[in-house]
Scaffold this motif. Sequence first.
Motif, PDB file in Angstrom:
ATOM      1  N   ARG A 162      16.567  -0.015  37.530  1.00 35.80           N
ATOM      2  CA  ARG A 162      18.038   0.023  37.319  1.00 35.80           C
ATOM      3  C   ARG A 162      18.334  -0.996  36.425  1.00 35.80           C
ATOM      4  O   ARG A 162      19.445  -0.911  35.518  1.00 35.80           O
ATOM      5  CB  ARG A 162      18.548  -0.204  38.549  1.00 35.80           C
ATOM      6  N   LEU A 163      17.521  -1.924  36.112  1.00 40.73           N
ATOM      7  CA  LEU A 163      17.796  -2.838  34.897  1.00 40.73           C
ATOM      8  C   LEU A 163      17.738  -1.928  33.825  1.00 40.73           C
ATOM      9  O   LEU A 163      18.493  -2.263  32.744  1.00 40.73           O
ATOM     10  CB  LEU A 163      16.775  -3.990  34.979  1.00 40.73           C
ATOM     11  N   GLU A 184      18.312   1.026  33.296  1.00 38.45           N
ATOM     12  CA  GLU A 184      19.370   1.698  33.213  1.00 38.45           C
ATOM     13  C   GLU A 184      20.741   1.183  32.680  1.00 38.45           C
ATOM     14  O   GLU A 184      21.456   1.589  31.937  1.00 38.45           O
ATOM     15  CB  GLU A 184      19.658   2.586  34.506  1.00 38.45           C
ATOM     16  N   ALA A 185      20.680  -0.021  33.361  1.00 40.26           N
ATOM     17  CA  ALA A 185      21.841  -1.033  33.106  1.00 40.26           C
ATOM     18  C   ALA A 185      22.013  -1.156  31.391  1.00 40.26           C
ATOM     19  O   ALA A 185      23.059  -1.307  30.824  1.00 40.26           O
ATOM     20  CB  ALA A 185      21.836  -2.090  33.600  1.00 40.26           C
ATOM     21  N   ALA A 186      20.668  -1.593  31.010  1.00 43.20           N
ATOM     22  CA  ALA A 186      20.650  -1.841  29.455  1.00 43.20           C
ATOM     23  C   ALA A 186      21.026  -0.550  28.507  1.00 43.20           C
ATOM     24  O   ALA A 186      21.703  -0.642  27.728  1.00 43.20           O
ATOM     25  CB  ALA A 186      19.039  -2.257  29.017  1.00 43.20           C
ATOM     26  N   TYR A 187      20.613   0.486  29.084  1.00 46.12           N
ATOM     27  CA  TYR A 187      20.968   1.723  28.354  1.00 46.12           C
ATOM     28  C   TYR A 187      22.242   2.143  28.672  1.00 46.12           C
ATOM     29  O   TYR A 187      22.862   2.676  27.512  1.00 46.12           O
ATOM     30  CB  TYR A 187      19.910   3.101  28.939  1.00 46.12           C
TER      31      TYR A 187
END
Lengths: 318, 357
Positions: A214-215, A217-220
Motif C-alpha cells: 500500500r505504500l 500505491e500511496a506513492a503512485y
Amino acid sequence: MSLADARPADLAAPPARQAEARKSRREARTRWWLATPALLTIAALSLLPLCIVILYSVLERDSYGGILWALSGEAWIEVFFQRDIFEGTLAPAGAHLAILWRSIRLALITTGLTLLIGVPTAYFIGTRPAHTRNLWLFAITVPFWTSLLIRIIAIGELIRRDGLVNAALLQMGLIDEPLQMLFTDFAIGLGMTYVYLPLMVLPVYAAVQRLDPRLMEAAYDLYASRARTFWRVILPLIRPGVIAGSLLVFIPSLGDYVTPRVLGGGSNLMIGNLIELQFGQGRNWPLGAALALTLMILIGLALIPCARLLRGKAAPHG
Amino acid sequence: MIQLHSVSKIYGAGAGAVTALSDVSLTIAENEFFTLLGPSGCGKTTLLRMLAGFEVPSRGAIVLDGRDIADLPPNRRPINTVFQNYALFPHMTVAQNIAFGLQSLGRPRAAIKARVAEMLALVAMEHLADRKIAAMSGGQQQRVALARALAPAPRILLLDEPLSALDLKLRRQMQIELKRLQAETGITFVFVTHDQEEALTMSDRIAVMGAGLLHQVASPRDLYDRPANRFVAGFIGEGNFLPVHVRSRDGALARVTIAGADLTLPAETLPAGEMQALVRPERIVLAPAGGTGGLHLSGVVENLVYIGTDTHLHLRLPDGAQITARIGNGDPHLQGLAPGARAALAVPSDALRLVPA
Ligand SMILES: Nc1ncnc2c1ncn2[C@@H]1O[C@H](COP(=O)(O)OP(=O)(O)OP(=O)(O)O)[C@@H](O)[C@H]1O
Ligand SMILES: [Mg+2]
C-alpha cells in the motif's frame, strides 16, 4: 551490573519484585549457557587462529617456510614496500599495490553488478503471488547444487577463445576475430558476479517481502513516477537488505581465491592468491600473515560506512 | 463532476470469476460529501479503487470533466486517497509525508514549504512537523494522512473507511473534523463506510450498495423516508416490515390489507410487483382501538424496554407477526401497560411506506 551491586536495591524492594528480579537474573544466566557452545567455537576457531596470524606477522621469516622466533617488522614493511637487495633502500611494492587495487576494484565492480542485477530480481520475486514466489526462490538456489569449482570452470569454458560465446558472436557477425575474455579482469568480474549474485538476491528479497504494497500505491496515488517511487519509497525501506547483500558480496569477493585462480590465470592475481602464494611457493609466512591482516583491516574499513548507514536508519525511534 | 457510466468490475476469469460490481451508474457533484454505504464485500473498495485508478473497470466509463479517465494511471489523476491503514511513509517525517505529492508534481521548493505549513495548520499538527510516523498515535496518523492527500489540492478525495481503526470518542471527533475540512477546502469527498449512522450524519448524499449493486443514491433524509426497496429500508435505520396484500386497484385508489387491517391508499404510492409496508418505530402511536384514518393494529404486549426518553414496545399481532413501536415516556396511554396486556397501535397513512419486497 554485578550481583553485589544489585543486592541493596533488592532488599529495599517488595518481596514480589525481589522474586521477579531473581527470576530474570536466572533467565539471563540460562541464556548465556545456551550461547556457550557458539562462543567456545568462535574462540577456538576464530580468535585463536587470528592471534596466531597476528603473532606470525611480527616474526622473522624462515627461508624454508615457517617462521623464526624473533620479532621483526619486516613483513609489514614488505606489504607496501620493496627492499632493494643490494642497497637496502625502500621503494613502493608496485606488484602488491596493483594486486590490492585490483582486488578492491573487482570487489566493488562485483558488488555494483550484483546490486544492478540482484535488486530488480529480488523485487520481482518479492512481488510475485505467494505460490509462484517459492518457485522463483527455488530457482535462485539451484546453482548451489553443483560444486562452485565446476561452475567457475564452466564459465571459463564458455568464454574461451574457441568457446560458445565467441562462436556465437562470430556467427552473428558482431566481431571479426575471437575476443580474449578468459584470463582477464573481465572474466574474474563475470565469475564473481555470477557466484555471489544469490547472496545479494536473498537478503534484498527478505526486505522486499516485508514491504507494505500500500505504500507503493500511496506513492503512485501522490503523482510519483515509477522511478520516484523506487528511489524515494522502495529503496529507503529495503535499505537494510541492500546493505546486508552488499556486504555479503563485497567481503568474500574481496578475498576471493578460487575465481581469480581459475578465470584470471596466473597473471591476474587478487589478494587471496597473493596470500596463498606466501604460504606456498613464496615461503614467506610473516608476509602472508601481514597481507591477511591487511585484508581484514580493509574489510573493517568497508564496514564502518555500512554500520553508519544502518544506524542512521534505526536511530530516531529504535 | 465525476460520472460512472454502467461500470462493472469482474475479478478473475472463467469459473473463479467474482463480479464485484455490476452496472453501476452514478454522478458525484462538485463539493459534495458523497458516501458509499453497504455491508462488507458489497464492492465499496472496488469502486473507490477504480476512481483512484488502481483498478480498471471491466466495462463502462468513468468520466471526469467530460473526459473518460478509466484507463488513466493513479499518478495522472487529480484524485487522492486516504488509505484505510493510512499507508504513511514510515521513513519520512510528518512534513516530508505531506510534501511528497507536491514534490512529485515538481512544485517549486518555496511553494511546497508554504503549502506544507498550511496543511499542518489545517490539521492542527504544526508542532509535530518533524516527528517520524512511527512515533504517532492512530488519530495523529489519520490527520497526517488527510493532510498528505489534501496537500496537492486534488479535485476529489477518496477515503476508504478512514475512521474504522479509531475508538468511538476519537471517531466522533474525526467525523466533525472531516466535515470541517471538506467545507474549508471545497474538495469533493467520496467516503466509504459500513456504519449507517456515520453515513447519515456526515453525507450530502449516500449511495447504498449491496452485493455489487447500487440500490439507491439519495440524501440521508430521502433514504430514511423514501427508501427505494426493502434492502435500503432495512439497512438505513430501524423498521418494521409488514406483509401487504393488494385486494383491488380502481383508478386512483387501491384497497390493501396490511397485517390483517384493511386500508385504502392512493394507487400511486404502490410499487409494481411484490411489496411490503415499512413502518418506522417512532412513527407509531398508542391509540384507543377502532380509530379511523391510517393503519390500526391491536395485539398482545410482549415486552416493554425502557431506553431513557422513550420505551420500546414489542407487540405480537394476531397473525403472529411482531411489531416494535417507540413510544415517548410522556404518553399517558403507556401508563398501566404491562407484558401480557392488550394494546392498540395506530400508524398515520403518511408513515406507511410501501417498498418493493
Ligand atoms: N483483487 C481481488 N481479486 C478477487 N476478488 C476480489 C478482489 N478484490 C475484491 N474482491 C471481491 O470483490 C468483492 C467486493 O470487494 P470489496 O473489497 O470491494 O468490498 P467492500 O465493500 O470494500 O468490503 P469491506 O466493507 O469488507 O471492505 C468481494 O466479494 C471480494 O471478495
Ligand atoms: Mg473495503
